[in-house]
Design a protein around this motif. Sequence first.
Motif, PDB file in Angstrom:
ATOM      1  N   SER A  37       0.822  -1.167   0.116  1.00 43.45           N
ATOM      2  CA  SER A  37       0.155  -0.028   0.070  1.00 43.45           C
ATOM      3  C   SER A  37       0.816   1.288  -0.180  1.00 43.45           C
ATOM      4  CB  SER A  37      -0.818  -0.001   1.262  1.00 43.45           C
ATOM      5  OG  SER A  37      -0.200  -0.060   2.477  1.00 43.45           O
ATOM      6  N   ALA A  38       0.404   2.332  -0.677  1.00 43.03           N
ATOM      7  CA  ALA A  38       1.058   3.488  -0.581  1.00 43.03           C
ATOM      8  C   ALA A  38       0.681   4.512   0.457  1.00 43.03           C
ATOM      9  CB  ALA A  38       1.023   4.347  -1.877  1.00 43.03           C
ATOM     10  N   PHE A  48      10.490   5.813   0.449  1.00 42.91           N
ATOM     11  CA  PHE A  48      11.103   4.683   0.527  1.00 42.91           C
ATOM     12  C   PHE A  48       9.827   3.614   0.740  1.00 42.91           C
ATOM     13  CE2 PHE A  48      10.166   6.723   4.592  1.00 42.91           C
ATOM     14  CZ  PHE A  48       9.622   5.787   5.671  1.00 42.91           C
ATOM     15  N   TYR A  49      10.369   2.369   0.525  1.00 49.35           N
ATOM     16  CA  TYR A  49       9.632   0.721   0.795  1.00 49.35           C
ATOM     17  C   TYR A  49      10.173   0.395   2.236  1.00 49.35           C
ATOM     18  CZ  TYR A  49       7.861  -3.645   0.789  1.00 49.35           C
ATOM     19  OH  TYR A  49       7.345  -4.749   0.902  1.00 49.35           O
ATOM     20  N   ASN A  88       5.269  -3.352   4.617  1.00 49.95           N
ATOM     21  CA  ASN A  88       4.814  -3.518   3.311  1.00 49.95           C
ATOM     22  C   ASN A  88       4.186  -2.167   2.839  1.00 49.95           C
ATOM     23  OD1 ASN A  88       4.646  -4.984   0.805  1.00 49.95           O
ATOM     24  ND2 ASN A  88       2.576  -5.702   1.149  1.00 49.95           N
ATOM     25  N   GLN A  89       4.965  -0.967   2.884  1.00 47.64           N
ATOM     26  CA  GLN A  89       4.201   0.128   2.345  1.00 47.64           C
ATOM     27  C   GLN A  89       5.149   1.013   1.565  1.00 47.64           C
ATOM     28  OE1 GLN A  89       3.022   1.685   6.343  1.00 47.64           O
ATOM     29  NE2 GLN A  89       0.619   1.280   5.607  1.00 47.64           N
ATOM     30  N   VAL A  90       4.834   1.800   0.578  1.00 50.24           N
ATOM     31  CA  VAL A  90       5.584   2.639  -0.057  1.00 50.24           C
ATOM     32  C   VAL A  90       5.237   4.019   0.721  1.00 50.24           C
ATOM     33  CG1 VAL A  90       5.795   3.989  -2.210  1.00 50.24           C
ATOM     34  CG2 VAL A  90       5.388   1.421  -2.203  1.00 50.24           C
ATOM     35  N   ASN A  91       6.172   4.662   1.172  1.00 50.27           N
ATOM     36  CA  ASN A  91       5.945   5.816   1.810  1.00 50.27           C
ATOM     37  C   ASN A  91       6.344   7.128   0.986  1.00 50.27           C
ATOM     38  OD1 ASN A  91       5.870   5.071   5.310  1.00 50.27           O
ATOM     39  ND2 ASN A  91       6.874   3.593   4.044  1.00 50.27           N
ATOM     40  N   HIS A 100      10.002   2.861  -8.507  1.00 50.54           N
ATOM     41  CA  HIS A 100      11.146   2.372  -8.143  1.00 50.54           C
ATOM     42  C   HIS A 100      11.115   1.562  -6.538  1.00 50.54           C
ATOM     43  CE1 HIS A 100      15.726   3.393  -6.732  1.00 50.54           C
ATOM     44  NE2 HIS A 100      14.811   3.147  -5.553  1.00 50.54           N
ATOM     45  N   GLU A 101      10.475   2.384  -5.734  1.00 53.48           N
ATOM     46  CA  GLU A 101      10.017   1.486  -4.366  1.00 53.48           C
ATOM     47  C   GLU A 101       9.128   0.150  -4.773  1.00 53.48           C
ATOM     48  OE1 GLU A 101      11.638   2.628  -2.232  1.00 53.48           O
ATOM     49  OE2 GLU A 101      12.370   4.538  -3.055  1.00 53.48           O
ATOM     50  N   MET A 102       8.615   0.330  -5.922  1.00 47.18           N
ATOM     51  CA  MET A 102       7.583  -1.019  -6.148  1.00 47.18           C
ATOM     52  C   MET A 102       8.740  -1.984  -6.561  1.00 47.18           C
ATOM     53  SD  MET A 102       4.842  -1.355  -5.029  1.00 47.18           S
ATOM     54  CE  MET A 102       4.490  -2.820  -5.708  1.00 47.18           C
TER      55      MET A 102
END
Length: 229
Positions: free
Chosen positions: A59-60, A70-71, A76-79, A119-121
Amino acid sequence: MKKILILMLFSASLSMHAQGKMFKLYHDAAALTADANTVVKDFTVKVNAIAPVIVVTPSAIVNTQPYLIFYSSKSNQVNLPVWREVIPEQKAFFAKLAGSAEEGEKMFGYFFNGFYVAHEMGHALQHASGKSDPNLYRNEYTANTIAILYWRKTGHTQELKQCYDYAKKMVKQLPNPVPEGEDPVQYFNDHYEELGADPYKYGFYQFAQFAKIYEDQSLGDFDSYIKNF
């Protein structure tokens, strides 16, 4: 069958519509979160159609930190960062390199409310597949490669070209932090924490990587890269 096809086309249309809103400066945190999550879900679907390795879709969230974006494998999050919460020193960094405050905001939007979501994914994929590289430089290089190929696959060539122009402009201005005679990859790995704390030093590495990958004529497409990942 027709209903299924219509639903698939409608879903694809919504995905492209939301992705088309990325690569810009967001002032509304809720809108940024919603559009970024559409990209996250689309990335996951595209990867899993090739190899079902991302079991739980990340999740973002908006969580503005000095790292900017950042991931977190733990959550399990894209910040994501929203501009109004970015510290003044970082805003000054973008304004200085871009040539004006207005252009600095635009540059920030292209990268941190756009490109770096994929990129973070890429890092999320590395974690999910158990292929995070202990070589931190290669780890970042892989994530940048995956992101460039993903955005090409989704038709964002103009946005990538703008990112490339920004990256080249920034690398020309940023001093190379690697001491003469030292290997740049090894230096990155040995001084990762120090470099990460300095946007000028870390920025040199990240934007130089972007430009190098963008110019690489040997890269295949997203699907082929993921198959061989």
